[in-house]
Design an enzyme around this catalytic site. Structure first.
Site, PDB file in Angstrom:
ATOM      1  N   ARG A  80       0.857  -1.204   0.000  1.00 13.72           N
ATOM      2  CA  ARG A  80       0.000   0.000   0.000  1.00 13.72           C
ATOM      3  C   ARG A  80       0.884   1.243   0.000  1.00 13.72           C
ATOM      4  O   ARG A  80       0.920   2.010   0.958  1.00 13.72           O
ATOM      5  CB  ARG A  80      -0.916  -0.015   1.209  1.00 13.72           C
ATOM      6  CG  ARG A  80      -1.825  -1.219   1.232  1.00 13.72           C
ATOM      7  CD  ARG A  80      -2.957  -1.016   2.197  1.00 13.72           C
ATOM      8  NE  ARG A  80      -4.162  -0.647   1.485  1.00 13.72           N
ATOM      9  CZ  ARG A  80      -5.203  -0.025   2.043  1.00 13.72           C
ATOM     10  NH1 ARG A  80      -5.142   0.352   3.305  1.00 13.72           N
ATOM     11  NH2 ARG A  80      -6.265   0.252   1.340  1.00 13.72           N
ATOM     12  N   GLN A  93      -0.809   2.508  -5.916  1.00 20.22           N
ATOM     13  CA  GLN A  93      -2.252   2.760  -5.744  1.00 20.22           C
ATOM     14  C   GLN A  93      -3.089   2.265  -6.906  1.00 20.22           C
ATOM     15  O   GLN A  93      -4.176   1.738  -6.711  1.00 20.22           O
ATOM     16  CB  GLN A  93      -2.501   4.265  -5.596  1.00 20.22           C
ATOM     17  CG  GLN A  93      -2.596   4.713  -4.158  1.00 20.22           C
ATOM     18  CD  GLN A  93      -3.057   6.161  -4.069  1.00 20.22           C
ATOM     19  OE1 GLN A  93      -3.583   6.725  -5.025  1.00 20.22           O
ATOM     20  NE2 GLN A  93      -2.850   6.751  -2.913  1.00 20.22           N
ATOM     21  N   ASP A 104      -3.982  -1.376  -6.664  1.00 19.13           N
ATOM     22  CA  ASP A 104      -4.498  -1.822  -5.372  1.00 19.13           C
ATOM     23  C   ASP A 104      -5.909  -2.380  -5.529  1.00 19.13           C
ATOM     24  O   ASP A 104      -6.905  -1.666  -5.411  1.00 19.13           O
ATOM     25  CB  ASP A 104      -4.465  -0.643  -4.387  1.00 19.13           C
ATOM     26  CG  ASP A 104      -4.866  -1.053  -2.980  1.00 19.13           C
ATOM     27  OD1 ASP A 104      -5.361  -2.180  -2.798  1.00 19.13           O
ATOM     28  OD2 ASP A 104      -4.678  -0.235  -2.063  1.00 19.13           O
ATOM     29  N   SER A 139      -8.391  -2.137  -2.554  1.00 20.45           N
ATOM     30  CA  SER A 139      -9.088  -0.850  -2.489  1.00 20.45           C
ATOM     31  C   SER A 139     -10.183  -0.761  -3.537  1.00 20.45           C
ATOM     32  O   SER A 139     -11.296  -0.328  -3.245  1.00 20.45           O
ATOM     33  CB  SER A 139      -8.107   0.305  -2.698  1.00 20.45           C
ATOM     34  OG  SER A 139      -7.323   0.481  -1.544  1.00 20.45           O
ATOM     35  N   TYR A 161      -3.957  -0.035   7.731  1.00 17.89           N
ATOM     36  CA  TYR A 161      -4.943  -0.931   8.331  1.00 17.89           C
ATOM     37  C   TYR A 161      -4.842  -0.856   9.849  1.00 17.89           C
ATOM     38  O   TYR A 161      -3.793  -0.535  10.403  1.00 17.89           O
ATOM     39  CB  TYR A 161      -4.708  -2.380   7.881  1.00 17.89           C
ATOM     40  CG  TYR A 161      -5.094  -2.615   6.455  1.00 17.89           C
ATOM     41  CD1 TYR A 161      -6.423  -2.573   6.055  1.00 17.89           C
ATOM     42  CD2 TYR A 161      -4.119  -2.871   5.488  1.00 17.89           C
ATOM     43  CE1 TYR A 161      -6.785  -2.776   4.738  1.00 17.89           C
ATOM     44  CE2 TYR A 161      -4.469  -3.079   4.164  1.00 17.89           C
ATOM     45  CZ  TYR A 161      -5.804  -3.030   3.790  1.00 17.89           C
ATOM     46  OH  TYR A 161      -6.145  -3.228   2.493  1.00 17.89           O
TER      47      TYR A 161
END
Lengths: 385, 385
Positions: free
Chosen positions: A118, A123, A126, A129, A223
């Site tokens: 992450r 991004q 990901d 996500s 997280y």
């Protein structure tokens, strides 16, 4: 591209719209027949986009992309040295350690989408996500559908109907999307997350941040980390009045590769009013709500409790589109230009993962006969006979 | 207050919250046991609000309020001179001419909520509007739930997902609420109504008004009037490309007491894309969409077609709250103060409908042994042996 064979999986790893991105990277895209059906893409759509359709697509592939990990029988068809890109759980209740051992022994290079680090450069790859975005929206719509009242305030000639009160637990990508969607619909939304940074994000979505007199828990990669049982009990106690006052409760606290924490006991749900609704997005990984069942609506006290089961697959179109984009971006990273196309060169590319790259190194589970993901290697050795 | 006995009716005509409004008007409020259950109100809730619960509630009542018309066996328990307030369809496919004849012969004064004139003084008694508000919201939520894609635009690190295209036909109260709700969720909404005034209202909700090269049809009381078959055919032809391009189509064109117009043929639905959704709010009164079935989801071409069936009853809480408020406002109009409470008076009230009042005269179906609603009287005489 492999056809998904797991029960309930409607998503696909590549959509016709993005086939051109892979051909531009030098790949010949071959699709198993009927592979796009769950996401409403026909074989003809793929052909029109420049792919070919072939039942033997996997047999000679350099690179195989899928959403779910390949079935063992499919993995055994791969050539030594083939690279796979898919979700590949290596921790928690759904870890696929047997498959990982197979992939290792088959000499397959396997990359797990959930292990993509992450970091900001990653991004666009990901998939956790992107799929959480879909889940978060979906669970808000499910809550609005189950709730037999208005979410928005309604002022009419016949009087005013108050807006619904929604509580969201967990303010990661899914939680924030659930907040955004219920706010859009006009609900009064309160949200809680164990991470300190979350309160600001919650407020930026227009919701009220529930602040409890407890230490915060900031973990790696954005997280939450796990908490002591004492803190968890105190947290449940402090959350109880918020949940009792809610018309709809949406729980989204899941940490990849771990059992979801039980944030809400059945006793807490029993304090909710008649007509209340609970949506437990984490039901698949053990559940944030005691008694929720994946894929079912059960009754606890006065509340209907919906347990999510592969929620992104309930919106296969956008979920596949976003996942495929994540895949394309990762594949681009795995691909090296062998010639820049100038001076009469062929502009060639080759699949050549750079294992010194943080993203590739992080996502790689098996390569060249060894398990490169350390915790998984230790877990496999621990479980070895 | 009567317990509702019709299949699927979950609404109730009086909610505990408003019992006090009736007692303030001098009424003793008596509720049939379990009458509030569908809307999640217990007998205890009514008692706490000042009502009594009695299985014989109807027998000596001066005034009986309900959502649906009373069943014949219940009507026969009423004293001569009792007043009933409920929906009481007198036209169209669901007309209750037999019951009207019974009410006439029983000497009951019956007021039909759907006949309350659409004048500004009666807005607070307009139950068709209040229930349409509920239906319009609900059908937007149903469409969002059936549609397996995002309504809003989503811009993410993995690329952009386009918003859904929604077409709403009919821009009365329900249509405008469906527009408002799908707009809130971020969809691109286009809407059409045969009335010229509607275009401005559609635009004021943030939607695009579909303008067709056709004459407009303005009828009485803000409802559309019927059109020739030639105009209807041309309208279907001109709407076809808009519907073919829509992800979700919501139809809300119903005129009280009449068969709903078929705005969309099955052939038009068959031009929609895979994954499309159609919500026909008018399915109950014949359907705006050819082939829709009340209370069911059927497949036509690539689309899932949801047919509404007593849609306000899907949100019994707010629908009952709004309906009860309409009822209270109408009852207040029917009630005359017999004493202003000063100079030692008792501040008494009596139920004494003023038949010279435009609202009372408009809503009254039967009184003192005669049918006062002229079209219904003619229909009854026409159907007499």
């Amino acid at each position: 591209m492999a056809r998904e064979t797991r029960d309930g999986e409607t998503r696909v790893a590549m959509v016709p719209e993005l086939v051109g991105r892979l051909t531009a990277l030098g790949y010949e895209v071959v699709v198993e027949p009927d592979a796009g059906r769950g996401a409403l893409h026909t074989d003809d759509d793929y052909v029109a986009a420049g792919a070919t359709v072939d039942p033997a697509a996997l047999d000679d592939a350099d690179l195989v992309v899928s959403v779910q990990p390949l079935a063992t029988h499919a993995a055994r068809r791969l050539r030594r040295g083939t690279t796979t890109v898919s979700f590949l759980p290596v921790g928690g209740p759904s870890a696929e350690l047997g498959l990982v051992a197979d992939l290792r022994d088959l000499g397959v290079t396997s990359l797990a989408m959930e292990l993509v680090p992450r970091i900001s450069r990653a991004q666009s790859m990901d998939a956790l996500s992107s799929q959480s975005l879909v889940s978060g929206y979906r669970c808000a719509i499910v809550a609005a559908g189950l709730l037999r009242r208005f979410l928005p305030l309604n002022m009419t000639a016949a009087g005013t109907v108050q807006p619904a009160d929604v509580v969201v637990l967990g303010a990661g990508v899914a939680g924030l999307q659930a907040i955004a969607t219920t706010k859009r619909l006009g609900a009064v939304v309160r949200a809680y997350d164990v991470r300190a940074a979350a309160a600001e994000e919650i407020r930026s979505m227009g919701a009220k941040a529930i602040e409890l007199d407890l230490e915060t828990l900031e973990g790696a990669g954005g997280y939450a980390r796990e908490m002591t049982e004492e803190r968890a009990a105190r947290q449940r106690e402090l959350l109880t009045p918020y949940i009792a006052a809610a018309d709809a409760l949406i729980t989204t606290a899941a940490v990849p590769g771990r059992q979801a924490p039980v944030l809400v006991t059945a006793a807490m749900v029993e304090q909710m009013r008649p007509g209340s609704v609970v949506v437990d997005l984490a039901a698949d990984s053990g559940g944030n709500v005691e008694g929720s069942v994946p894929g079912e609506v059960v009754r606890i006290g006065n509340a209907q409790v919906w347990g999510g089961r592969n929620v992104p697959a309930q919106m296969p179109g956008p979920a596949s589109r976003l996942y495929a984009q994540n895949v394309v971006n990762l594949v681009a990273l795995l691909t090296r230009a062998t010639d820049d196309g100038r001076d009469g060169g062929d502009g060639g590319h080759t699949l050549d993962p750079d294992f010194d790259d943080e993203i590739v190194a992080g996502a790689c589970v098996t390569h060249d006969g060894v398990v490169r993901h350390e915790p998984t290697r230790l877990a496999l050795e621990g479980s070895a006979p």
